[in-house]
Design an enzyme around this catalytic site. Sequence first.
Site, PDB file in Angstrom:
ATOM      1  N   ARG A  39       0.579  -1.305  -0.001  1.00 33.68           N
ATOM      2  CA  ARG A  39       0.236   0.142  -0.127  1.00 33.68           C
ATOM      3  C   ARG A  39       0.867   1.670  -0.219  1.00 33.68           C
ATOM      4  O   ARG A  39       1.817   1.477   0.499  1.00 33.68           O
ATOM      5  CB  ARG A  39      -1.180   0.174   1.312  1.00 33.68           C
ATOM      6  CG  ARG A  39      -1.782   1.533   1.165  1.00 33.68           C
ATOM      7  CD  ARG A  39      -2.352   1.766   2.882  1.00 33.68           C
ATOM      8  NE  ARG A  39      -3.129   2.667   3.508  1.00 33.68           N
ATOM      9  CZ  ARG A  39      -2.709   2.789   4.410  1.00 33.68           C
ATOM     10  NH1 ARG A  39      -1.556   2.687   5.131  1.00 33.68           N
ATOM     11  NH2 ARG A  39      -3.211   3.878   4.866  1.00 33.68           N
ATOM     12  N   ARG A  80      -5.778  17.612   6.879  1.00 33.90           N
ATOM     13  CA  ARG A  80      -4.173  17.690   7.642  1.00 33.90           C
ATOM     14  C   ARG A  80      -3.353  18.420   7.873  1.00 33.90           C
ATOM     15  O   ARG A  80      -3.236  19.410   7.481  1.00 33.90           O
ATOM     16  CB  ARG A  80      -3.105  16.268   6.213  1.00 33.90           C
ATOM     17  CG  ARG A  80      -3.455  15.255   6.418  1.00 33.90           C
ATOM     18  CD  ARG A  80      -2.710  13.978   6.678  1.00 33.90           C
ATOM     19  NE  ARG A  80      -3.904  12.879   6.102  1.00 33.90           N
ATOM     20  CZ  ARG A  80      -3.261  11.846   7.246  1.00 33.90           C
ATOM     21  NH1 ARG A  80      -2.156  12.169   7.165  1.00 33.90           N
ATOM     22  NH2 ARG A  80      -3.481   9.901   6.948  1.00 33.90           N
ATOM     23  N   LYS A 224     -12.296   2.578   1.256  1.00 32.62           N
ATOM     24  CA  LYS A 224     -12.596   2.943   3.030  1.00 32.62           C
ATOM     25  C   LYS A 224     -14.194   3.640   3.529  1.00 32.62           C
ATOM     26  O   LYS A 224     -14.002   4.225   3.697  1.00 32.62           O
ATOM     27  CB  LYS A 224     -11.491   3.921   3.085  1.00 32.62           C
ATOM     28  CG  LYS A 224      -9.965   3.136   2.634  1.00 32.62           C
ATOM     29  CD  LYS A 224      -8.834   4.499   2.577  1.00 32.62           C
ATOM     30  CE  LYS A 224      -8.464   4.361   3.970  1.00 32.62           C
ATOM     31  NZ  LYS A 224      -7.700   5.643   4.032  1.00 32.62           N
ATOM     32  N   THR A 282      -5.713  -1.463   9.980  1.00 33.59           N
ATOM     33  CA  THR A 282      -4.720  -0.684  11.439  1.00 33.59           C
ATOM     34  C   THR A 282      -5.014  -1.353  12.515  1.00 33.59           C
ATOM     35  O   THR A 282      -5.943  -1.992  12.957  1.00 33.59           O
ATOM     36  CB  THR A 282      -5.473   1.226  10.857  1.00 33.59           C
ATOM     37  OG1 THR A 282      -4.958   1.514   9.962  1.00 33.59           O
ATOM     38  CG2 THR A 282      -4.976   1.930  11.715  1.00 33.59           C
TER      39      THR A 282
HETATM   40  N1  ATP Z   1       5.350   6.987   2.335  1.00 34.56           N
HETATM   41  C1  ATP Z   1       6.345   8.192   3.054  1.00 34.56           C
HETATM   42  N2  ATP Z   1       7.246   8.462   3.204  1.00 34.56           N
HETATM   43  C2  ATP Z   1       7.187   9.199   4.541  1.00 34.56           C
HETATM   44  N3  ATP Z   1       6.406   8.912   5.738  1.00 34.56           N
HETATM   45  C3  ATP Z   1       5.776   7.403   5.998  1.00 34.56           C
HETATM   46  C4  ATP Z   1       5.403   7.702   4.208  1.00 34.56           C
HETATM   47  N4  ATP Z   1       4.432   6.199   4.900  1.00 34.56           N
HETATM   48  C5  ATP Z   1       4.043   6.197   6.008  1.00 34.56           C
HETATM   49  N5  ATP Z   1       4.786   7.578   6.509  1.00 34.56           N
HETATM   50  C6  ATP Z   1       5.175   7.987   7.564  1.00 34.56           C
HETATM   51  O1  ATP Z   1       4.795   6.664   8.631  1.00 34.56           O
HETATM   52  C7  ATP Z   1       3.845   6.418   9.293  1.00 34.56           C
HETATM   53  C8  ATP Z   1       2.472   5.653   9.568  1.00 34.56           C
HETATM   54  O2  ATP Z   1       1.936   5.238   8.703  1.00 34.56           O
HETATM   55  P1  ATP Z   1       0.099   5.068   8.196  1.00 34.56           P
HETATM   56  O3  ATP Z   1       0.485   4.806   6.668  1.00 34.56           O
HETATM   57  O4  ATP Z   1      -0.209   3.803   9.278  1.00 34.56           O
HETATM   58  O5  ATP Z   1       0.082   7.320   7.869  1.00 34.56           O
HETATM   59  P2  ATP Z   1      -0.867   7.386   8.672  1.00 34.56           P
HETATM   60  O6  ATP Z   1      -0.801   8.378   7.872  1.00 34.56           O
HETATM   61  O7  ATP Z   1      -0.572   6.562  10.336  1.00 34.56           O
HETATM   62  O8  ATP Z   1      -2.266   7.016   8.599  1.00 34.56           O
HETATM   63  P3  ATP Z   1      -3.624   7.595   7.965  1.00 34.56           P
HETATM   64  O9  ATP Z   1      -2.813   8.163   7.084  1.00 34.56           O
HETATM   65  O10 ATP Z   1      -4.281   6.337   7.998  1.00 34.56           O
HETATM   66  O11 ATP Z   1      -4.488   8.039   9.222  1.00 34.56           O
HETATM   67  C9  ATP Z   1       3.292   8.044   9.100  1.00 34.56           C
HETATM   68  O12 ATP Z   1       2.564   8.476   9.226  1.00 34.56           O
HETATM   69  C10 ATP Z   1       3.996   8.252   8.111  1.00 34.56           C
HETATM   70  O13 ATP Z   1       4.639   9.305   9.890  1.00 34.56           O
HETATM   71  C1  PYR Z   2      -6.396   2.920   6.817  1.00 34.44           C
HETATM   72  C2  PYR Z   2      -6.940   3.913   7.371  1.00 34.44           C
HETATM   73  O1  PYR Z   2      -7.135   5.299   6.495  1.00 34.44           O
HETATM   74  C3  PYR Z   2      -7.179   4.201   8.514  1.00 34.44           C
HETATM   75  O2  PYR Z   2      -7.039   2.842   9.570  1.00 34.44           O
HETATM   76  O3  PYR Z   2      -7.695   4.754   9.129  1.00 34.44           O
END
Ligand code: ATP
Ligand code: PYR
Length: 476
Positions: A39, A80, A224, A282
């Site tokens: 993903r 965000r 989602k 998650t």
């Molecule tokens: N492509 C990326 N580049 C930089 N940091 C990343 C990347 N993907 C994820 N991260 C880091 O890893 C953390 C966890 O990833 P996750 O996909 O769970 O994002 P999230 O912001 O916590 O969740 P969501 O987008 O689902 O609200 C993020 O908060 C970010 O700090």
């Molecule tokens: C994956 C995601 O976006 C969430 O759990 O909120």
Amino acid sequence: MIPFKNWKRRTKLIATLGPATESGEMISSLIESGVDIFRFNMSHGKPDWVREKAALIQEFSRRAGKYVGMLLDTQGPAIRTGDLPDQMQLKPGDIFTFTVRGEKVEDQHSVSVNYDDIVNDIQVGDVVLVDNGNIQMKVISKEKNFLRCEVLTPGVMKSRRHINIPGVRINLPPLTQKDLRDIQLGIECGMDFFALSFVREANDCDLLRQILISKGSSGKVIAKIEDQLAVKNLFQIIDSSDAIMIARGDLGIECPFEELPIIQRRIVKSCIQKRKPVIVATHLLESMIVNPAPTRAEITDIANAVYEQADCLMLSGETASGRYPVECVKILDRVAVRTEKSGGAGYASLVELLGDEEKLAKTAVHLADDVGAPAICVFTRFGFLASLIAGLRPRYSVIYAFCPDEEVCRKLTLNYGVEPCYVVFPKSQEESIELVEKFLKTKGIESGQKIVLISEVPLKGERDRFILLHQLHYIE
Ligand SMILES: Nc1ncnc2c1ncn2[C@@H]1O[C@H](COP(=O)(O)OP(=O)(O)OP(=O)(O)O)[C@@H](O)[C@H]1O
Ligand SMILES: CC(=O)C(=O)O
């Protein structure tokens, strides 16, 4: 004989790619450990990074001889925070300011927000939840271009954190300009699945589908479910999407948390009943972002999702930024295999089977269950018959989907129990059996075992189907 030996995991695994897993070596280890789909979280991934990592996944999946899917997860109409040069340590009583429309403030703690209407949607006295609810703040004053808050709970403010205002309909379109650019990027990179964040109604899925079709993409639409509106419109959203993701991170903030297990069960059950793949996402191994071993509660949560027979489990921060990404995948694999052997909730008995194809699939699954077949081999042109069989959750069989289209093979990485295999379609029943025998031998399925084969035969210019109960008889 019940085929429990060499059990192959039926529940699929998605891993989010991030700084902890971006190297070729890590991607390769994750594929070896059992990741089925990667993903890309577009709240974080930059275009060049996405292009580079997508190419790496394609290369390492080719080298491993395994189909691996790619999922682009849109940011959607989510609020965000912007980028921060440094993290900020916040403590109760601190004053924190959210700015919009490029406003600059002199305050010690402040960050920009991507949603101008936040100043209208939030009232003085309201609580703002930041970063999955980890930081709580109370609004103490507001002006045209900023909100000033008092920090209630300690936490670390980082870049691009999600802000939740439960129950408020955000005044952003279902697909923002950023989402449209990201979708275009995903199409160019050959993504197989496009996840729509904060889906509110069925029309949102229709819109994404139209965009994909108009750009010649065969990408699947994943809705989602992450707020109360999506739960309210659940059935229509299931009907209009190709698959559902239970995005528990946001859902657990947007709904009272005691409702979460009930909502999860309802969504999994409804998806299975309507034959739509469902992903439980998650916090499956959240503690392993920093710890080398899971908690007992996490193991039980994973086992519960597997028992419910969700198609897929998804790791987020555990693999994106955690310390133990490969270990997390191995733990999911181990818990899933053990739980699957012990049986499942059986929601597939609720599936309504209307057409001939559905009835054929049901007959094949009944037969395979009755004889304890370790394999159902299905010849499937567009993946439809393979996904029908997966939807019925065979008790003992891996579904080997023989398919003449690599794109379809990659899309089948999401479906429960399906192992896609690229083949040129055989021309006769004899050739089909020969191909299946050769293939199953490489999979360690022993001679003498009974398997079910479901295929098409050309008959007087038409295509017809046959189901065959076949006892393997390998020629040495
Ligand atoms: N492509 C990326 N580049 C930089 N940091 C990343 C990347 N993907 C994820 N991260 C880091 O890893 C953390 C966890 O990833 P996750 O996909 O769970 O994002 P999230 O912001 O916590 O969740 P969501 O987008 O689902 O609200 C993020 O908060 C970010 O700090
Ligand atoms: C994956 C995601 O976006 C969430 O759990 O909120």
